[in-house]
Scaffold this active site. Sequence first.
Site, PDB file in Angstrom:
ATOM      1  N   CYS A  39       0.836  -1.197   0.000  1.00 15.46           N
ATOM      2  CA  CYS A  39       0.000   0.000   0.000  1.00 15.46           C
ATOM      3  C   CYS A  39       0.879   1.259   0.000  1.00 15.46           C
ATOM      4  CB  CYS A  39      -0.920   0.001   1.219  1.00 15.46           C
ATOM      5  SG  CYS A  39      -1.874   1.526   1.392  1.00 15.46           S
ATOM      6  N   HIS A  77      -5.020   0.770   8.254  1.00 16.39           N
ATOM      7  CA  HIS A  77      -5.350   0.545   6.845  1.00 16.39           C
ATOM      8  C   HIS A  77      -6.818   0.158   6.696  1.00 16.39           C
ATOM      9  CE1 HIS A  77      -4.647  -0.347   2.619  1.00 16.39           C
ATOM     10  NE2 HIS A  77      -5.553  -1.292   2.803  1.00 16.39           N
ATOM     11  N   ASN A  79     -13.179   9.026  -2.310  1.00 13.52           N
ATOM     12  CA  ASN A  79     -13.722   8.188  -3.374  1.00 13.52           C
ATOM     13  C   ASN A  79     -13.777   6.738  -2.902  1.00 13.52           C
ATOM     14  OD1 ASN A  79     -13.708  10.419  -5.233  1.00 13.52           O
ATOM     15  ND2 ASN A  79     -11.518  10.123  -5.451  1.00 13.52           N
ATOM     16  N   GLY A 125     -13.303   6.855  -9.046  1.00 10.20           N
ATOM     17  CA  GLY A 125     -11.983   7.438  -9.271  1.00 10.20           C
ATOM     18  C   GLY A 125     -10.944   7.105  -8.221  1.00 10.20           C
ATOM     19  N   THR A 129      -7.878   5.532  -6.801  1.00  5.49           N
ATOM     20  CA  THR A 129      -6.704   4.866  -7.382  1.00  5.49           C
ATOM     21  C   THR A 129      -5.788   4.263  -6.324  1.00  5.49           C
ATOM     22  OG1 THR A 129      -5.507   6.961  -7.477  1.00  5.49           O
ATOM     23  CG2 THR A 129      -6.724   6.295  -9.461  1.00  5.49           C
ATOM     24  N   HIS A 171      -6.537   2.916   0.040  1.00  4.90           N
ATOM     25  CA  HIS A 171      -6.352   3.213   1.461  1.00  4.90           C
ATOM     26  C   HIS A 171      -7.228   4.446   1.672  1.00  4.90           C
ATOM     27  CE1 HIS A 171      -3.558   3.422   5.129  1.00  4.90           C
ATOM     28  NE2 HIS A 171      -4.387   4.456   5.270  1.00  4.90           N
ATOM     29  N   HIS A 181      -8.701   7.774   2.195  1.00  5.48           N
ATOM     30  CA  HIS A 181      -8.062   9.083   2.243  1.00  5.48           C
ATOM     31  C   HIS A 181      -9.067  10.167   1.896  1.00  5.48           C
ATOM     32  CE1 HIS A 181      -7.476   7.591  -1.887  1.00  5.48           C
ATOM     33  NE2 HIS A 181      -7.398   8.845  -2.287  1.00  5.48           N
ATOM     34  N   HIS A 232      -9.286  14.003   0.440  1.00 10.38           N
ATOM     35  CA  HIS A 232      -8.672  15.137  -0.246  1.00 10.38           C
ATOM     36  C   HIS A 232      -9.272  16.401   0.332  1.00 10.38           C
ATOM     37  CE1 HIS A 232      -6.927  12.934  -3.748  1.00 10.38           C
ATOM     38  NE2 HIS A 232      -7.891  12.072  -3.457  1.00 10.38           N
TER      39      HIS A 232
END
Length: 112
Positions: free
Chosen positions: A4, A46, A86, A92, A94, A97, A99, A101
């Site tokens: 990861c 994780h 996402n 979207g 990618t 893990h 996260h 934004h």
Amino acid sequence: MNDCLFCKIIAGEIPSNKVYEDDLCYAFYDINPLAPTHFLVIPKVHLASAAEVTEETAPVVGHIYAVIAKLAKELGIAEGYRVVTNVGALAGQTVHHLHFHVLSGKELGSFN
């Protein structure tokens, strides 16, 4: 997770431009920013995406939102920012893990 990307960033195996770190989360600037201010906040545990959040891990997500609010004030973006996560390839995602934004510094538009 051994492969990861974000786990490796947390472990210090891959460099990042750190914004914040505590026992539960890590925040760093995005390497491909989509706004003048663009950083990510990730849990140290994780979780592949928001779809894996459970009652047991939900407090970490709450903590992350508190950290985002704190950082927004410290970075001078509290008057307007967007938080995006996402779930899955169709949305979207990618890096698998969880996260968040955080984007600010320009008009981001609406989704309607």
